[in-house]
Enzyme design. Structure first.
Site, mmCIF file in Angstrom:
data_model
loop_
_atom_site.group_PDB
_atom_site.id
_atom_site.type_symbol
_atom_site.label_atom_id
_atom_site.label_comp_id
_atom_site.label_asym_id
_atom_site.label_seq_id
_atom_site.Cartn_x
_atom_site.Cartn_y
_atom_site.Cartn_z
ATOM 1 N N MET A 76 0.413 2.436 5.665
ATOM 2 C CA MET A 76 1.691 2.365 4.947
ATOM 3 C C MET A 76 1.407 1.879 3.530
ATOM 4 O O MET A 76 0.834 0.807 3.330
ATOM 5 C CB MET A 76 2.657 1.398 5.645
ATOM 6 C CG MET A 76 3.282 1.927 6.925
ATOM 7 S SD MET A 76 4.118 3.533 6.795
ATOM 8 C CE MET A 76 5.330 3.267 5.502
ATOM 9 N N SER B 192 8.382 14.272 4.338
ATOM 10 C CA SER B 192 9.159 13.434 5.255
ATOM 11 C C SER B 192 10.633 13.798 5.163
ATOM 12 O O SER B 192 11.228 13.726 4.083
ATOM 13 C CB SER B 192 8.974 11.956 4.881
ATOM 14 O OG SER B 192 10.038 11.206 5.420
ATOM 15 N N HIS C 208 6.524 9.610 13.374
ATOM 16 C CA HIS C 208 6.130 8.251 12.978
ATOM 17 C C HIS C 208 7.139 7.274 13.582
ATOM 18 O O HIS C 208 8.271 7.162 13.118
ATOM 19 C CB HIS C 208 6.134 8.197 11.438
ATOM 20 C CG HIS C 208 5.802 6.850 10.868
ATOM 21 N ND1 HIS C 208 5.988 6.542 9.539
ATOM 22 C CD2 HIS C 208 5.294 5.725 11.436
ATOM 23 C CE1 HIS C 208 5.618 5.291 9.316
ATOM 24 N NE2 HIS C 208 5.202 4.770 10.441
ATOM 25 N N ASP D 40 1.408 6.956 3.525
ATOM 26 C CA ASP D 40 2.857 7.169 3.636
ATOM 27 C C ASP D 40 3.598 6.138 2.795
ATOM 28 O O ASP D 40 3.513 4.945 3.065
ATOM 29 C CB ASP D 40 3.236 7.036 5.126
ATOM 30 C CG ASP D 40 4.699 7.334 5.389
ATOM 31 O OD1 ASP D 40 5.419 7.738 4.466
ATOM 32 O OD2 ASP D 40 5.111 7.161 6.565
ATOM 33 N N MET E 292 13.290 5.264 13.272
ATOM 34 C CA MET E 292 13.503 3.827 13.033
ATOM 35 C C MET E 292 14.596 3.309 13.960
ATOM 36 O O MET E 292 15.590 4.006 14.195
ATOM 37 C CB MET E 292 13.921 3.590 11.582
ATOM 38 C CG MET E 292 12.958 4.192 10.571
ATOM 39 S SD MET E 292 13.431 3.763 8.898
ATOM 40 C CE MET E 292 12.312 4.824 7.960
ATOM 41 N N HIS F 33 6.936 15.509 8.631
ATOM 42 C CA HIS F 33 6.868 14.105 9.042
ATOM 43 C C HIS F 33 8.261 13.608 9.412
ATOM 44 O O HIS F 33 9.204 13.745 8.642
ATOM 45 C CB HIS F 33 6.301 13.300 7.869
ATOM 46 C CG HIS F 33 6.057 11.854 8.143
ATOM 47 N ND1 HIS F 33 4.919 11.397 8.789
ATOM 48 C CD2 HIS F 33 6.789 10.750 7.855
ATOM 49 C CE1 HIS F 33 4.959 10.076 8.867
ATOM 50 N NE2 HIS F 33 6.090 9.657 8.313
#
Ligand code: DX5
Ligand code: ZN
Length: 231
Positions: free
Chosen positions: A141, A12, A70, A179, A41, A37
């Site tokens: 998650m 990530s 994501h 994740d 947000m 990844h």
């Protein structure tokens, strides 16, 4: 005991040095990462802000890695076209952020993108049962979404185990992605329960030697771990 499932490692970029993003991405590409990844947000769905399609477009130019986007945002349907156009290979949205997941899944599939559905630690698995036959993967998650570097929540192993059983019982090809807090100790525990896509931020980018960091996680998944390793 050896596990045969091919496990994909998806670093990530949230934990990368953003002033040297291209080099950071090259470093994990050379280190044989499988996917990249990208955590998106919006400051509403989660209390943090990260990157959008503009940055993704530049990332697309620097790498041929599979881009696993994501979305931790409200109203994801407003943005999926932009993310696909910017270079996303897969788009995962949160169940909690949408009232009609089926509609959104079809919207994403129409773009010829892989599609994933994700749930927060406190969200019940049953909220996604109706969509398992439609998605390519479920992202469980294993920390509260929003920030990198948090501690893995061990109770999520039960969730992965149950989901794996449901998928097997229904004979569905949907994959399980985990994740949050994934490292060489927690990775084998999740793989043992059926996860095959492992997102890892801190445990890869905080290490100078990215090949070693990825190798450590990869080889850890070849051995069955015990939850006792977590203490
Ligand atoms: C958290 C993000 C994760 C995060 C993982 O909301 O979805 O992808 O970057 O970071 P680590 O591996 O450090 O927990
Ligand atoms: Zn993520």
């Amino acid at each position: 005991m050896k596990l045969n499932n091919k496990v994909l490692i998806a670093p990530s970029i949230l934990s990368a040095d953003f002033t040297h993003l291209a080099q950071e991405i090259k470093s994990i590409e050379k280190a044989n990462a499988d996917w990249l990844h990208i955590d998106v947000m919006d400051g509403h769905f989660v209390p943090n802000l990260t990157v959008g399609p503009v940055v993704l477009r530049w990332i697309r130019k620097t790498t041929s890695l599979f881009l696993d986007v994501h979305l931790m945002i409200e109203e994801p349907s407003r943005y999926v076209e932009q993310f696909k156009e910017a270079g996303a290979d897969s788009i995962t949205f949160h169940r909690e952020a949408v009232s009609s997941p089926e509609k959104l899944i079809h919207q994403i599939k129409k773009l010829k993108s892989k599609v994933g559905i994700s749930i927060r630690p406190k969200t019940n698995l049953s909220t996604i049962y109706s969509y398992l036959h439609l998605v390519d993967h479920v992202l469980i998650m294993t920390v509260e979404p929003g920030f990198g570097g948090q501690k893995f929540i061990p109770e999520m192993l039960d969730k992965v185990r149950t989901l794996n059983k449901v998928l097997k019982d229904k004979n569905l090809p949907c994959k399980i992605e985990v994740d949050g807090g994934i490292n060489a100790l927690t990775a084998p525990l999740t793989v043992k329960e059926g996860a095959t896509i492992l997102v890892a931020g801190n445990s890869i980018f905080k290490e100078k030697n990215r090949s070693l960091a990825i190798q450590k996680i990869r080889s850890s998944t070849q051995n069955l771990g015990s939850i006792d390793n977590l203490s």
